[in-house]
Design a protein around this motif. Structure first.
Motif, PDB file in Angstrom:
ATOM      1  N   TRP A  76     -61.319  31.792  71.335  1.00 20.18           N
ATOM      2  CA  TRP A  76     -60.828  31.991  72.697  1.00 20.18           C
ATOM      3  C   TRP A  76     -61.045  30.724  73.518  1.00 20.18           C
ATOM      4  CZ3 TRP A  76     -62.215  31.790  77.764  1.00 20.18           C
ATOM      5  CH2 TRP A  76     -61.424  32.474  78.682  1.00 20.18           C
ATOM      6  N   LEU A  77     -62.204  30.093  73.345  1.00 17.87           N
ATOM      7  CA  LEU A  77     -62.498  28.853  74.067  1.00 17.87           C
ATOM      8  C   LEU A  77     -61.540  27.735  73.641  1.00 17.87           C
ATOM      9  CD1 LEU A  77     -66.395  28.903  74.000  1.00 17.87           C
ATOM     10  CD2 LEU A  77     -64.930  29.257  75.995  1.00 17.87           C
ATOM     11  N   TYR A  78     -61.253  27.638  72.343  1.00 20.79           N
ATOM     12  CA  TYR A  78     -60.322  26.609  71.869  1.00 20.79           C
ATOM     13  C   TYR A  78     -58.918  26.844  72.421  1.00 20.79           C
ATOM     14  CZ  TYR A  78     -63.581  24.600  68.456  1.00 20.79           C
ATOM     15  OH  TYR A  78     -64.633  23.965  67.849  1.00 20.79           O
ATOM     16  N   ARG A  79     -58.508  28.092  72.486  1.00 18.56           N
ATOM     17  CA  ARG A  79     -57.189  28.381  73.043  1.00 18.56           C
ATOM     18  C   ARG A  79     -57.139  27.955  74.513  1.00 18.56           C
ATOM     19  NH1 ARG A  79     -53.609  33.852  72.462  1.00 18.56           N
ATOM     20  NH2 ARG A  79     -51.756  32.915  73.328  1.00 18.56           N
ATOM     21  N   THR A  80     -58.173  28.301  75.255  1.00 16.02           N
ATOM     22  CA  THR A  80     -58.260  27.907  76.656  1.00 16.02           C
ATOM     23  C   THR A  80     -58.327  26.384  76.770  1.00 16.02           C
ATOM     24  OG1 THR A  80     -59.388  29.982  77.145  1.00 16.02           O
ATOM     25  CG2 THR A  80     -59.578  28.237  78.790  1.00 16.02           C
TER      26      THR A  80
ATOM     27  N   GLU B  88     -59.797  33.141  62.843  1.00 16.62           N
ATOM     28  CA  GLU B  88     -60.070  32.320  64.029  1.00 16.62           C
ATOM     29  C   GLU B  88     -58.852  31.511  64.434  1.00 16.62           C
ATOM     30  OE1 GLU B  88     -64.802  31.365  63.826  1.00 16.62           O
ATOM     31  OE2 GLU B  88     -63.465  30.152  62.577  1.00 16.62           O
ATOM     32  N   LEU B  89     -58.176  30.953  63.473  1.00 12.77           N
ATOM     33  CA  LEU B  89     -56.959  30.191  63.766  1.00 12.77           C
ATOM     34  C   LEU B  89     -55.892  31.113  64.369  1.00 12.77           C
ATOM     35  CD1 LEU B  89     -55.759  27.359  63.589  1.00 12.77           C
ATOM     36  CD2 LEU B  89     -55.004  27.885  61.288  1.00 12.77           C
ATOM     37  N   ALA B  90     -55.778  32.317  63.832  1.00 15.54           N
ATOM     38  CA  ALA B  90     -54.824  33.288  64.371  1.00 15.54           C
ATOM     39  C   ALA B  90     -55.152  33.628  65.816  1.00 15.54           C
ATOM     40  CB  ALA B  90     -54.830  34.558  63.514  1.00 15.54           C
ATOM     41  N   GLU B  91     -56.436  33.771  66.112  1.00 21.09           N
ATOM     42  CA  GLU B  91     -56.870  34.096  67.474  1.00 21.09           C
ATOM     43  C   GLU B  91     -56.486  32.988  68.445  1.00 21.09           C
ATOM     44  OE1 GLU B  91     -58.503  36.568  70.268  1.00 21.09           O
ATOM     45  OE2 GLU B  91     -58.475  37.040  68.141  1.00 21.09           O
ATOM     46  N   VAL B  92     -56.716  31.733  68.060  1.00 22.20           N
ATOM     47  CA  VAL B  92     -56.377  30.605  68.926  1.00 22.20           C
ATOM     48  C   VAL B  92     -54.875  30.528  69.163  1.00 22.20           C
ATOM     49  CG1 VAL B  92     -56.383  28.093  69.132  1.00 22.20           C
ATOM     50  CG2 VAL B  92     -58.400  29.244  68.250  1.00 22.20           C
ATOM     51  N   LEU B  93     -54.109  30.749  68.113  1.00 22.04           N
ATOM     52  CA  LEU B  93     -52.652  30.623  68.204  1.00 22.04           C
ATOM     53  C   LEU B  93     -51.994  31.856  68.807  1.00 22.04           C
ATOM     54  CD1 LEU B  93     -52.018  29.010  64.707  1.00 22.04           C
ATOM     55  CD2 LEU B  93     -52.103  27.850  66.931  1.00 22.04           C
ATOM     56  N   GLY B  94     -52.733  32.945  68.886  1.00 25.54           N
ATOM     57  CA  GLY B  94     -52.175  34.167  69.428  1.00 25.54           C
ATOM     58  C   GLY B  94     -51.167  34.825  68.499  1.00 25.54           C
ATOM     59  N   ILE B  95     -51.420  34.715  67.180  1.00 25.00           N
ATOM     60  CA  ILE B  95     -50.530  35.309  66.183  1.00 25.00           C
ATOM     61  C   ILE B  95     -51.371  36.088  65.175  1.00 25.00           C
ATOM     62  CG2 ILE B  95     -48.734  33.549  66.451  1.00 25.00           C
ATOM     63  CD1 ILE B  95     -49.803  32.115  64.013  1.00 25.00           C
TER      64      ILE B  95
ATOM     65  N   GLY C 278     -44.875  17.103  64.919  1.00 23.21           N
ATOM     66  CA  GLY C 278     -44.649  17.962  66.071  1.00 23.21           C
ATOM     67  C   GLY C 278     -45.955  18.497  66.635  1.00 23.21           C
ATOM     68  N   GLU C 279     -45.923  18.849  67.900  1.00 21.10           N
ATOM     69  CA  GLU C 279     -47.142  19.245  68.623  1.00 21.10           C
ATOM     70  C   GLU C 279     -47.800  20.486  68.035  1.00 21.10           C
ATOM     71  OE1 GLU C 279     -50.281  19.148  71.046  1.00 21.10           O
ATOM     72  OE2 GLU C 279     -48.768  17.573  70.956  1.00 21.10           O
ATOM     73  N   ARG C 280     -47.034  21.523  67.742  1.00 27.55           N
ATOM     74  CA  ARG C 280     -47.640  22.760  67.225  1.00 27.55           C
ATOM     75  C   ARG C 280     -48.281  22.542  65.864  1.00 27.55           C
ATOM     76  NH1 ARG C 280     -48.186  28.157  67.972  1.00 27.55           N
ATOM     77  NH2 ARG C 280     -47.960  29.528  66.180  1.00 27.55           N
ATOM     78  N   ASP C 281     -47.566  21.864  64.948  1.00 25.38           N
ATOM     79  CA  ASP C 281     -48.147  21.581  63.640  1.00 25.38           C
ATOM     80  C   ASP C 281     -49.399  20.727  63.767  1.00 25.38           C
ATOM     81  OD1 ASP C 281     -46.268  23.039  62.243  1.00 25.38           O
ATOM     82  OD2 ASP C 281     -45.004  21.313  61.777  1.00 25.38           O
ATOM     83  N   ARG C 282     -49.345  19.737  64.640  1.00 25.21           N
ATOM     84  CA  ARG C 282     -50.504  18.871  64.859  1.00 25.21           C
ATOM     85  C   ARG C 282     -51.689  19.690  65.376  1.00 25.21           C
ATOM     86  NH1 ARG C 282     -47.908  15.113  66.837  1.00 25.21           N
ATOM     87  NH2 ARG C 282     -47.855  15.758  68.991  1.00 25.21           N
ATOM     88  N   GLN C 283     -51.424  20.593  66.317  1.00 27.48           N
ATOM     89  CA  GLN C 283     -52.482  21.450  66.849  1.00 27.48           C
ATOM     90  C   GLN C 283     -53.106  22.285  65.733  1.00 27.48           C
ATOM     91  OE1 GLN C 283     -51.117  24.738  69.223  1.00 27.48           O
ATOM     92  NE2 GLN C 283     -53.124  25.092  70.130  1.00 27.48           N
TER      93      GLN C 283
ATOM     94  N   ASP D  19     -51.885  31.872  58.521  1.00 27.61           N
ATOM     95  CA  ASP D  19     -51.913  31.304  57.166  1.00 27.61           C
ATOM     96  C   ASP D  19     -50.591  30.612  56.846  1.00 27.61           C
ATOM     97  OD1 ASP D  19     -54.485  32.266  56.790  1.00 27.61           O
ATOM     98  OD2 ASP D  19     -53.845  34.029  55.645  1.00 27.61           O
ATOM     99  N   ALA D  20     -49.497  31.265  57.213  1.00 25.04           N
ATOM    100  CA  ALA D  20     -48.170  30.681  56.963  1.00 25.04           C
ATOM    101  C   ALA D  20     -47.964  29.421  57.803  1.00 25.04           C
ATOM    102  CB  ALA D  20     -47.076  31.706  57.262  1.00 25.04           C
ATOM    103  N   ALA D  21     -48.403  29.469  59.061  1.00 29.29           N
ATOM    104  CA  ALA D  21     -48.242  28.306  59.941  1.00 29.29           C
ATOM    105  C   ALA D  21     -49.045  27.119  59.419  1.00 29.29           C
ATOM    106  CB  ALA D  21     -48.675  28.657  61.362  1.00 29.29           C
TER     107      ALA D  21
END
Length: 154
Positions: A48-52, A121-128, A102-107, A134-136
């Motif tokens: 959540w902190l990383y997303r913010t 955790e990655l899913a939580e940050v990305l909101g997916i 691209g920005e999203r892939d880089r993120q 995993d696919a992203a």
């Protein structure tokens, strides 16, 4: 929360922007977390902190764009000498490959490589969803590999 995650937030910002702003930006994220403490999921505080932090960094960059050119800090001029394993990321070839994906892939790639996020955790940050993250990550890795291969073939 501050004791446990402030160093990770400072590293997050130091890796992505002017190092002199890292502590201030981390403090800003922690202030948001305090104001929205009822919204922070206890099982996923750091994601959540990383997303913010991602939103905070985007806002910070927009402010920099409005500065006169001579006041905008140079990026990539400070090498990460205290973290030799990260100095490879300042290599021009890799930097160019990362910029081309691209920005999203880089993120996604940097959250995985630098912050150690994977799966949930990655899913939580990305909101997916978990399967979506995993696919992203898989697609981002493939694009980086293709960009890297293309750069090496020149």
């Amino acid at each position: 929360m501050v004791r446990e995650h402030s160093a990770a937030l400072v590293r997050y910002f130091a890796r992505r922007g002017p190092r002199q702003d890292a502590e201030d930006l981390a403090a800003e994220v922690l202030a948001v977390a305090w104001r929205r403490r009822d919204d922070v999921p206890l099982e996923a505080v750091l994601p959540w902190l990383y997303r913010t932090a991602g939103f905070t960094l985007a806002n910070h960059r927009r402010k920099l764009i409005d500065l006169p050119v001579d006041e905008v800090p140079e990026t990539g001029t400070v090498r990460v000498s205290e973290h030799p394993e990260l100095s490879a990321l300042f290599d021009a070839e890799l930097r160019g490959a990362l910029e081309s994906v691209g920005e999203r892939d880089r993120q996604i790639l940097l959250l995985h490589a630098w912050e150690g996020l994977d799966g949930t955790e990655l899913a939580e940050v990305l909101g997916i969803s978990r399967s979506g993250s995993d696919a992203a990550l898989s697609r981002a890795r493939k694009r980086l590999q293709e960009a890297w291969t293309e750069r090496l073939s020149f």
